[in-house]
Scaffold this active site. Structure first.
Site, PDB file in Angstrom:
ATOM      1  NE  ARG A 100      -2.110  -1.166   3.658  1.00 39.32           N
ATOM      2  CZ  ARG A 100      -2.276  -0.678   4.678  1.00 39.32           C
ATOM      3  NH1 ARG A 100      -3.451  -0.051   4.760  1.00 39.32           N
ATOM      4  NH2 ARG A 100      -1.450  -1.450   6.012  1.00 39.32           N
ATOM      5  CG  ASN A 133      -4.086  -4.188   3.939  1.00 41.87           C
ATOM      6  OD1 ASN A 133      -3.408  -3.831   2.611  1.00 41.87           O
ATOM      7  ND2 ASN A 133      -3.256  -4.609   4.408  1.00 41.87           N
TER       8      ASN A 133
END
EC number: 3.6.1.7
Length: 94
Positions: free
Chosen positions: A22, A40
């Site tokens: 990320r 996520n």
């Protein structure tokens, strides 16, 4: 050349959690001046929503498929549609 703004909605699977995916995706999105989010998912995948120029959306899709993306990307399911303009910046959602 077109000024069309597009929206990328992607689900990335593989080893993409716990490896900085990320963070590096947000960094790449910032580099490309994309706006949106990355998060996520409970199933171990990562969800990406990014809006920007057609060229920049294409660039991040290519980056996701490349070996430069962190972790081990096994698959990228994505759709491209018209942008909604709902984002002011790019954010990592915890």
């Amino acid at each position: 050349m077109t000024d069309e703004t597009l929206r990328l909605t992607a689900r990335i699977t593989g080893v993409v959690q716990g490896v900085g995916f990320r963070y590096w995706t947000a960094r790449k999105a910032d580099e490309l001046l994309l706006k949106g989010t990355v998060r996520n998912s409970a199933d171990g995948s990562v969800e990406l929503v990014a809006e920007g120029s057609a060229a920049d959306v294409d660039s991040i899709v290519k980056w996701l498929h490349s070996s430069r993306a962190p972790g081990r990307v096994e698959n990228v399911d994505f759709q491209v549609s018209d942008a909604t303009g709902e984002f002011d910046d790019f954010r990592i959602i915890d």
